[in-house]
Design a protein around this motif. Structure first.
Motif, PDB file in Angstrom:
ATOM      1  N   ALA A  23      -2.192  -5.723   4.085  1.00  0.00           N
ATOM      2  CA  ALA A  23      -0.991  -5.589   5.338  1.00  0.00           C
ATOM      3  C   ALA A  23       0.445  -6.052   4.803  1.00  0.00           C
ATOM      4  CB  ALA A  23      -1.479  -6.851   6.342  1.00  0.00           C
ATOM      5  N   ASN A  24       1.233  -5.808   5.704  1.00  0.00           N
ATOM      6  CA  ASN A  24       2.688  -6.146   5.567  1.00  0.00           C
ATOM      7  C   ASN A  24       2.640  -7.587   6.502  1.00  0.00           C
ATOM      8  OD1 ASN A  24       3.633  -5.401   8.559  1.00  0.00           O
ATOM      9  ND2 ASN A  24       3.418  -3.210   7.425  1.00  0.00           N
ATOM     10  N   GLY A  29       1.027  -1.400  11.167  1.00  0.00           N
ATOM     11  CA  GLY A  29       0.590  -0.542  10.020  1.00  0.00           C
ATOM     12  C   GLY A  29       1.617   0.201   9.304  1.00  0.00           C
ATOM     13  N   GLY A  30       1.451   0.054   8.022  1.00  0.00           N
ATOM     14  CA  GLY A  30       2.591   0.449   7.248  1.00  0.00           C
ATOM     15  C   GLY A  30       1.653   2.077   6.523  1.00  0.00           C
ATOM     16  N   GLY A  31       1.955   2.179   5.494  1.00  0.00           N
ATOM     17  CA  GLY A  31       1.362   3.008   4.528  1.00  0.00           C
ATOM     18  C   GLY A  31       0.134   2.979   3.663  1.00  0.00           C
ATOM     19  N   GLY A  32      -0.133   3.592   3.039  1.00  0.00           N
ATOM     20  CA  GLY A  32      -1.445   3.196   1.934  1.00  0.00           C
ATOM     21  C   GLY A  32      -2.529   2.854   2.941  1.00  0.00           C
ATOM     22  N   VAL A  33      -3.255   1.807   2.409  1.00  0.00           N
ATOM     23  CA  VAL A  33      -4.597   1.466   3.018  1.00  0.00           C
ATOM     24  C   VAL A  33      -4.243   0.629   4.227  1.00  0.00           C
ATOM     25  CG1 VAL A  33      -4.660  -0.939   1.922  1.00  0.00           C
ATOM     26  CG2 VAL A  33      -6.726   0.155   2.780  1.00  0.00           C
ATOM     27  N   ASP A  34      -3.091   0.295   4.665  1.00  0.00           N
ATOM     28  CA  ASP A  34      -2.763  -0.507   5.683  1.00  0.00           C
ATOM     29  C   ASP A  34      -2.834   0.633   6.800  1.00  0.00           C
ATOM     30  OD1 ASP A  34      -1.834  -2.206   7.625  1.00  0.00           O
ATOM     31  OD2 ASP A  34       0.175  -2.347   7.211  1.00  0.00           O
ATOM     32  N   SER A 117      -1.906  -4.999  -3.064  1.00  0.00           N
ATOM     33  CA  SER A 117      -0.437  -5.322  -3.850  1.00  0.00           C
ATOM     34  C   SER A 117      -0.235  -4.195  -4.829  1.00  0.00           C
ATOM     35  CB  SER A 117       0.091  -6.575  -4.121  1.00  0.00           C
ATOM     36  OG  SER A 117       0.485  -7.500  -3.306  1.00  0.00           O
ATOM     37  N   THR A 118      -1.217  -3.592  -5.400  1.00  0.00           N
ATOM     38  CA  THR A 118      -0.891  -2.774  -6.451  1.00  0.00           C
ATOM     39  C   THR A 118      -0.510  -1.021  -6.058  1.00  0.00           C
ATOM     40  OG1 THR A 118      -3.399  -1.758  -6.260  1.00  0.00           O
ATOM     41  CG2 THR A 118      -2.866  -3.738  -7.809  1.00  0.00           C
ATOM     42  N   GLY A 119      -0.153  -0.847  -4.853  1.00  0.00           N
ATOM     43  CA  GLY A 119       0.365   0.226  -4.425  1.00  0.00           C
ATOM     44  C   GLY A 119       1.818   0.273  -4.534  1.00  0.00           C
TER      45      GLY A 119
END
Length: 164
Positions: A23-24, A29-34, A117-119
């Motif tokens: 998450a952020n 909801g943000g980008g990627g998996v989130d 944190s890898t995205g």
């Protein structure tokens, strides 16, 4: 000791007690998996996250899974990689440890993690995988933990880290 396995796939389809959301800190909801988790869980997730009033980096908070097969979502904001001298490794380890603690507190037996944190946060993949694997293997609870790699590069990096 947590039992660790690795699969390649979509974490939103994980049928178990909990999935972890990279998450952020605002829990919006943000980008990627989130973003994928928020879309799959449905609009109720946004409402539940707003009531949590954010989450500091390295900590973890829990919501229901809503429309997901998983019963719960454990939200943990990972560190944004700067150069490694801003406590990024310690904060990333905290993400995994605190998520595992929330899983135990919520009577989970199975939990799935993405690569945190890898995205877009830019954490070097090999280093992040080592931290994830050592954190999970070092956690003293009878949990079945599945690392869910979204792509082949992440899958191979976790495979290598798990072989060490």
């Amino acid at each position: 000791m947590a039992d660790l396995r690795l699969i390649k796939g979509d974490i939103t389809t994980f049928n178990g007690d909990a999935i972890v959301n990279a998450a952020n800190t605002g829990l919006v909801g943000g980008g990627g998996v989130d973003g994928a988790i928020h879309r799959a869980a449905g609009p109720e997730l946004d409402l539940a996250c707003r009531k949590l009033h954010g989450c500091p980096t390295g900590e973890a908070k829990v919501t229901p899974g809503f429309n997901l097969p998983a019963r719960l979502i454990i939200h943990t904001p990972g560190p944004i990689w700067r150069d490694g001298s801003f406590e990024e490794p310690k904060l990333l380890r905290s993400c995994y440890e605190n998520s595992l603690k929330r899983a135990v507190e919520n009577n989970c037996q199975t939990v799935a993690f993405p690569s945190i944190s890898t995205g877009i946060y830019g954490y070097p993949l090999a280093d992040a995988c080592q931290i994830a694997v050592s954190s999970i293997r070092g956690f003293d609870a009878p949990l079945e933990v599945t690392m869910v790699a979204f792509d082949e590069r992440t899958y191979q990096a976790f495979k290598l880290a798990m072989a060490d």
